[in-house]
Motif scaffolding. Structure first.
Motif, PDB file in Angstrom:
ATOM      1  N   HIS A  77       0.838  -1.190   0.000  1.00  0.00           N
ATOM      2  CA  HIS A  77       0.000   0.000   0.000  1.00  0.00           C
ATOM      3  C   HIS A  77       0.878   1.246   0.000  1.00  0.00           C
ATOM      4  O   HIS A  77       1.973   1.246   0.569  1.00  0.00           O
ATOM      5  CB  HIS A  77      -0.930   0.039   1.214  1.00  0.00           C
ATOM      6  N   LEU A  78       0.354   2.300  -0.622  1.00  0.00           N
ATOM      7  CA  LEU A  78       1.022   3.600  -0.675  1.00  0.00           C
ATOM      8  C   LEU A  78       0.015   4.658  -0.249  1.00  0.00           C
ATOM      9  O   LEU A  78      -1.085   4.741  -0.805  1.00  0.00           O
ATOM     10  CB  LEU A  78       1.528   3.871  -2.097  1.00  0.00           C
ATOM     11  N   ILE A  79       0.393   5.463   0.747  1.00  0.00           N
ATOM     12  CA  ILE A  79      -0.499   6.452   1.344  1.00  0.00           C
ATOM     13  C   ILE A  79       0.121   7.844   1.209  1.00  0.00           C
ATOM     14  O   ILE A  79       1.330   8.017   1.388  1.00  0.00           O
ATOM     15  CB  ILE A  79      -0.733   6.155   2.842  1.00  0.00           C
ATOM     16  N   GLY A  80      -0.705   8.852   0.931  1.00  0.00           N
ATOM     17  CA  GLY A  80      -0.274  10.250   0.954  1.00  0.00           C
ATOM     18  C   GLY A  80      -1.471  11.117   1.249  1.00  0.00           C
ATOM     19  O   GLY A  80      -2.382  11.213   0.428  1.00  0.00           O
ATOM     20  N   GLU A  81      -1.501  11.758   2.423  1.00  0.00           N
ATOM     21  CA  GLU A  81      -2.687  12.479   2.877  1.00  0.00           C
ATOM     22  C   GLU A  81      -2.618  13.987   2.666  1.00  0.00           C
ATOM     23  O   GLU A  81      -3.616  14.677   2.839  1.00  0.00           O
ATOM     24  CB  GLU A  81      -2.925  12.192   4.368  1.00  0.00           C
ATOM     25  N   HIS A  82      -1.457  14.525   2.303  1.00  0.00           N
ATOM     26  CA  HIS A  82      -1.357  15.968   2.110  1.00  0.00           C
ATOM     27  C   HIS A  82      -1.883  16.333   0.729  1.00  0.00           C
ATOM     28  O   HIS A  82      -1.729  15.581  -0.237  1.00  0.00           O
ATOM     29  CB  HIS A  82       0.097  16.418   2.258  1.00  0.00           C
ATOM     30  N   GLU A  83      -2.486  17.526   0.642  1.00  0.00           N
ATOM     31  CA  GLU A  83      -3.066  17.957  -0.631  1.00  0.00           C
ATOM     32  C   GLU A  83      -2.035  18.009  -1.759  1.00  0.00           C
ATOM     33  O   GLU A  83      -2.368  17.780  -2.918  1.00  0.00           O
ATOM     34  CB  GLU A  83      -3.727  19.335  -0.456  1.00  0.00           C
ATOM     35  N   ALA A  84      -0.783  18.295  -1.417  1.00  0.00           N
ATOM     36  CA  ALA A  84       0.255  18.353  -2.439  1.00  0.00           C
ATOM     37  C   ALA A  84       0.661  16.968  -2.931  1.00  0.00           C
ATOM     38  O   ALA A  84       1.361  16.854  -3.939  1.00  0.00           O
ATOM     39  CB  ALA A  84       1.486  19.075  -1.895  1.00  0.00           C
ATOM     40  N   ASP A  85       0.218  15.912  -2.235  1.00  0.00           N
ATOM     41  CA  ASP A  85       0.664  14.563  -2.568  1.00  0.00           C
ATOM     42  C   ASP A  85      -0.433  13.638  -3.087  1.00  0.00           C
ATOM     43  O   ASP A  85      -0.122  12.615  -3.695  1.00  0.00           O
ATOM     44  CB  ASP A  85       1.296  13.904  -1.333  1.00  0.00           C
ATOM     45  N   VAL A  86      -1.704  13.946  -2.846  1.00  0.00           N
ATOM     46  CA  VAL A  86      -2.750  12.959  -3.134  1.00  0.00           C
ATOM     47  C   VAL A  86      -2.779  12.559  -4.611  1.00  0.00           C
ATOM     48  O   VAL A  86      -2.961  11.383  -4.933  1.00  0.00           O
ATOM     49  CB  VAL A  86      -4.141  13.443  -2.670  1.00  0.00           C
ATOM     50  N   LEU A  87      -2.593  13.527  -5.518  1.00  0.00           N
ATOM     51  CA  LEU A  87      -2.638  13.190  -6.941  1.00  0.00           C
ATOM     52  C   LEU A  87      -1.390  12.424  -7.355  1.00  0.00           C
ATOM     53  O   LEU A  87      -1.467  11.420  -8.081  1.00  0.00           O
ATOM     54  CB  LEU A  87      -2.786  14.467  -7.770  1.00  0.00           C
ATOM     55  N   ARG A  88      -0.220  12.875  -6.913  1.00  0.00           N
ATOM     56  CA  ARG A  88       1.022  12.193  -7.278  1.00  0.00           C
ATOM     57  C   ARG A  88       1.047  10.772  -6.711  1.00  0.00           C
ATOM     58  O   ARG A  88       1.467   9.831  -7.395  1.00  0.00           O
ATOM     59  CB  ARG A  88       2.221  12.982  -6.755  1.00  0.00           C
ATOM     60  N   VAL A  89       0.610  10.602  -5.480  1.00  0.00           N
ATOM     61  CA  VAL A  89       0.585   9.268  -4.884  1.00  0.00           C
ATOM     62  C   VAL A  89      -0.370   8.359  -5.644  1.00  0.00           C
ATOM     63  O   VAL A  89      -0.083   7.179  -5.871  1.00  0.00           O
ATOM     64  CB  VAL A  89       0.216   9.366  -3.389  1.00  0.00           C
ATOM     65  N   ALA A  90      -1.511   8.915  -6.067  1.00  0.00           N
ATOM     66  CA  ALA A  90      -2.454   8.112  -6.856  1.00  0.00           C
ATOM     67  C   ALA A  90      -1.813   7.655  -8.167  1.00  0.00           C
ATOM     68  O   ALA A  90      -1.983   6.501  -8.594  1.00  0.00           O
ATOM     69  CB  ALA A  90      -3.718   8.914  -7.127  1.00  0.00           C
ATOM     70  N   ALA A  91      -1.066   8.554  -8.830  1.00  0.00           N
ATOM     71  CA  ALA A  91      -0.394   8.182 -10.071  1.00  0.00           C
ATOM     72  C   ALA A  91       0.675   7.127  -9.820  1.00  0.00           C
ATOM     73  O   ALA A  91       0.855   6.192 -10.630  1.00  0.00           O
ATOM     74  CB  ALA A  91       0.217   9.418 -10.720  1.00  0.00           C
ATOM     75  N   LEU A  92       1.392   7.232  -8.708  1.00  0.00           N
ATOM     76  CA  LEU A  92       2.418   6.246  -8.382  1.00  0.00           C
ATOM     77  C   LEU A  92       1.806   4.886  -8.067  1.00  0.00           C
ATOM     78  O   LEU A  92       2.380   3.846  -8.414  1.00  0.00           O
ATOM     79  CB  LEU A  92       3.255   6.741  -7.198  1.00  0.00           C
ATOM     80  N   ARG A  93       0.658   4.862  -7.405  1.00  0.00           N
ATOM     81  CA  ARG A  93      -0.022   3.582  -7.171  1.00  0.00           C
ATOM     82  C   ARG A  93      -0.288   2.867  -8.493  1.00  0.00           C
ATOM     83  O   ARG A  93      -0.061   1.661  -8.627  1.00  0.00           O
ATOM     84  CB  ARG A  93      -1.359   3.812  -6.461  1.00  0.00           C
ATOM     85  N   GLU A  94      -0.808   3.651  -9.423  1.00  0.00           N
ATOM     86  CA  GLU A  94      -1.123   3.070 -10.727  1.00  0.00           C
ATOM     87  C   GLU A  94       0.140   2.562 -11.411  1.00  0.00           C
ATOM     88  O   GLU A  94       0.169   1.445 -11.962  1.00  0.00           O
ATOM     89  CB  GLU A  94      -1.814   4.125 -11.590  1.00  0.00           C
TER      90      GLU A  94
END
Length: 432
Positions: A77-94
């Motif tokens: 699992h990969l988590i990122g809760e800060h607004e600056a990270d949510v989109l980048r973390v989502a792309a990295l999950r993919e």
């Protein structure tokens, strides 16, 4: 099961070791080095009890560092809760083949223009707006809607970069800064610089409300509204105390705000999407003529001390529960707060009073309040320290959270405490 957490906050509000005490597997934290000292924390040394903790200095390091840590620790699992990270973390999950929300799921919550497009199609009122690619676009919009105008970054957060243009002089200065446009050139589109990262809106009068809550398996399980008693955009100029206060169950706005937020979340959710477990923070204007106008909504918990206020209301930390839900861990705090068949309501009222940092040499700071109804108190500076101006709407000098049986009494307590904080804080000019 192991998790990598991209972290862009101080650690005090995010005790992952306690939140994930029943998580079976490695917990790896990749944290932004510059987020500690401004909030009074020392830069971490060692792993602090986590399986591994390391720091990053530049955003462009994050994708490669995440990929290495995921491989090294076999992260599931990969988590990122800060607004600056949510989109980048989502792309990295993919990219890395990990479960959870994808970039397409998160984008409507990050791109404010796309957000308003989805919301408006669902019948949620939003401010008139445009993406002004040229100075001529700005002038055309201003000609229709007049002043004030609001400029913000399409992917901004924490009110950073937000500007209110109140007259022609402010507009001219903005055009020169944003587009390199001089007054005699401002109607010549061929000579304008072009950009697509800004959102221009008509000003919406009224008090800003916010609704915070939690989505689990695609359903809103807990939510509650509050109201800022100040303008978010004034963080750089307001030297006084600022109050943010939960609405009570009997307030006519409470049900309306919850309903509007539910419709907005449904409008932004993609069919078949993977954004199933997340906190949210919605900001909604209540206008003088009693309309509710969506400002924006995020798929993460509210910043500042909103999480702690919500915990005072319901015994639920939204960031903790969002992360636990994403990892498939049980949510006992939510189970205690939610009664089947009934809208969850707080047992008491709560809110926060805060003061922003302002530039100068700190001569005096307040003592910690001793009243039993003060739930939490924080200071983010020391006597003798030279502080810079506030860099965003969550760059606090001091914050206190208070509770009370009723909203009226809670507001009275917060304002009384705020007046005392104002008297006790002394900031002077920096000696030359």
């Amino acid at each position: 099961m192991s998790v990598v957490i991209v972290h862009r906050n101080p650690l005090e509000p995010f005790p992952y070791d306690r939140w994930l005490r029943d998580h079976e597997g490695p917990v790896v934290v990749l944290a932004a080095r510059d987020r500690f000292e401004p909030f009074g924390e020392r830069i971490p040394e060692g792993n602090l009890g986590y399986t591994h903790l390391e720091l990053f200095d530049h955003d462009d390091e994050v994708p490669g560092r995440v990929a290495r840590l995921v491989a090294e620790y076999g992260a599931t699992h990969l988590i990122g809760e800060h607004e600056a990270d949510v989109l980048r973390v989502a792309a990295l999950r993919e990219e890395l083949g990990l479960p959870g929300a994808r970039a397409a799921d998160v984008l409507p919550f990050r791109d404010k223009a796309l957000m308003k497009e989805h919301a408006a199609r669902a019948g949620v009122e939003v401010a008139p707006h445009t993406v002004p690619r040229t100075a001529a676009d700005v002038l055309a919009f201003a000609g229709v809607h007049g002043f004030p105008l609001v400029v913000k970054n399409r992917a901004g957060f924490n009110s950073i970069g937000l500007r209110i243009l109140r007259d022609g002089d402010a507009l001219t200065a903005f055009l020169a800064e944003a587009y390199g446009s001089k007054p005699d050139e401002q109607r010549d589109e061929q000579r304008d610089e072009q950009r697509d990262d800004l959102l221009l809106e008509a000003y919406v009068p009224g008090r800003m409300c916010h609704v915070d809550g939690l989505v689990v398996d695609g359903e809103v399980v807990l939510a509650w509204p509050s109201q800022y008693q100040y303008e978010l955009a004034s963080f750089g100029t307001d030297p006084g105390s600022r109050v943010d206060l939960a609405l009570d169950p009997g307030d006519p706005l409470t049900g309306r705000l919850l309903e509007l937020t539910g419709r907005t979340l449904a409008a932004l959710r993609l069919p078949g999407g993977r954004l199933r477990d997340h906190a949210f923070h919605a900001e909604i204007f209540h206008t003088p003529d009693d309309r509710l106008v969506l400002c924006e909504i995020a798929c993460r918990s509210g910043g500042g001390k909103i999480r702690e206020v919500f915990h005072t209301l319901f015994g639920v930390n939204l960031a903790e529960c969002s992360i636990r839900a994403q990892l498939g861990l049980p949510l006992p705090d939510v189970a205690r707060a939610v009664r089947p068949g009934r809208r969850p309501e707080p047992a008491r009222m709560a809110g926060q009073v805060l003061m922003m940092k302002r530039p100068g040499l700190i001569h005096a700071l307040p003592d910690a309040p001793e009243e039993p109804w003060v739930e939490h108190f924080w200071l983010y500076a020391e006597t003798g320290q030279v502080v810079p101006p506030a860099s965003g709407s969550a760059d606090f000098l001091t914050v206190a959270i208070a509770s009370a049986p009723t909203r009226t009494e809670c507001e009275r307590r917060l304002r009384s405490l705020g007046a005392r904080l104002e008297e006790q804080v002394r900031i002077g000019a920096v000696p030359s």
